[in-house]
Design a protein around this motif. Structure first.
Motif, PDB file in Angstrom:
ATOM      1  N   LYS A  21     -12.979  15.626 -34.937  1.00 38.25           N
ATOM      2  CA  LYS A  21     -13.206  14.181 -35.033  1.00 38.25           C
ATOM      3  C   LYS A  21     -14.283  13.730 -34.045  1.00 38.25           C
ATOM      4  N   TYR A  22     -14.216  14.249 -32.833  1.00 36.48           N
ATOM      5  CA  TYR A  22     -15.207  13.876 -31.822  1.00 36.48           C
ATOM      6  C   TYR A  22     -16.579  14.464 -32.148  1.00 36.48           C
ATOM      7  N   GLY A  29     -23.508   9.404 -34.373  1.00 39.44           N
ATOM      8  CA  GLY A  29     -24.067   8.522 -33.362  1.00 39.44           C
ATOM      9  C   GLY A  29     -23.122   7.438 -32.874  1.00 39.44           C
ATOM     10  N   VAL A  30     -21.821   7.613 -33.063  1.00 42.06           N
ATOM     11  CA  VAL A  30     -20.857   6.601 -32.625  1.00 42.06           C
ATOM     12  C   VAL A  30     -19.975   7.085 -31.473  1.00 42.06           C
ATOM     13  N   VAL A  34     -17.176   5.053 -29.093  1.00 40.44           N
ATOM     14  CA  VAL A  34     -15.777   5.462 -29.013  1.00 40.44           C
ATOM     15  C   VAL A  34     -15.365   5.687 -27.564  1.00 40.44           C
ATOM     16  N   LEU A  35     -16.196   6.364 -26.800  1.00 35.31           N
ATOM     17  CA  LEU A  35     -15.873   6.651 -25.409  1.00 35.31           C
ATOM     18  C   LEU A  35     -15.804   5.376 -24.572  1.00 35.31           C
ATOM     19  N   GLU A  36     -16.627   4.410 -24.907  1.00 34.65           N
ATOM     20  CA  GLU A  36     -16.658   3.171 -24.140  1.00 34.65           C
ATOM     21  C   GLU A  36     -15.529   2.213 -24.524  1.00 34.65           C
ATOM     22  N   ASP A  37     -15.305   2.033 -25.833  1.00 35.81           N
ATOM     23  CA  ASP A  37     -14.364   1.006 -26.294  1.00 35.81           C
ATOM     24  C   ASP A  37     -13.181   1.551 -27.099  1.00 35.81           C
ATOM     25  N   LYS A  40     -10.728   1.932 -31.882  1.00 33.29           N
ATOM     26  CA  LYS A  40     -10.546   0.617 -32.501  1.00 33.29           C
ATOM     27  C   LYS A  40     -11.854  -0.152 -32.635  1.00 33.29           C
ATOM     28  N   SER A  41     -12.867   0.264 -31.891  1.00 32.85           N
ATOM     29  CA  SER A  41     -14.145  -0.435 -31.928  1.00 32.85           C
ATOM     30  C   SER A  41     -14.984  -0.077 -33.152  1.00 32.85           C
ATOM     31  N   LEU A  42     -14.593   0.951 -33.880  1.00 33.30           N
ATOM     32  CA  LEU A  42     -15.356   1.365 -35.057  1.00 33.30           C
ATOM     33  C   LEU A  42     -15.024   0.491 -36.256  1.00 33.30           C
TER      34      LEU A  42
END
Length: 71
Positions: A21-22, A29-30, A34-37, A40-42
């Motif tokens: 998944k990672y 490019g996301v 994901v690491l920052e937020d 749920k941010s996607l």
């Protein structure tokens, strides 16, 4: 309602079943998002794309395991 405290993700301690998944998130490019937020941010589109690619790769891996001479 209390907010759940989010922990930072350590890429070195990701469970084996989560690594794909990672990897796909990085390819799309996301991963930074994901690491920052967090996941749920996607958007639904981004999440669906990751899920679809995970399914596709797992099917390909299974097919290779069943028919190793076709690689």
């Amino acid at each position: 309602m209390s907010k759940k405290k989010e922990e930072k993700i350590d890429l070195n301690k990701i469970p084996q079943e989560e690594q794909l998944k990672y990897e796909i998130a990085e390819e799309l490019g996301v991963l930074d998002k994901v690491l920052e937020d967090g996941w749920k941010s996607l958007s639904a589109k981004e999440t669906g794309r990751i899920g679809g690619l995970m399914t596709k790769r797992r099917r390909e891996e299974k097919k290779k395991e069943e028919n190793p001479e076709i690689s």
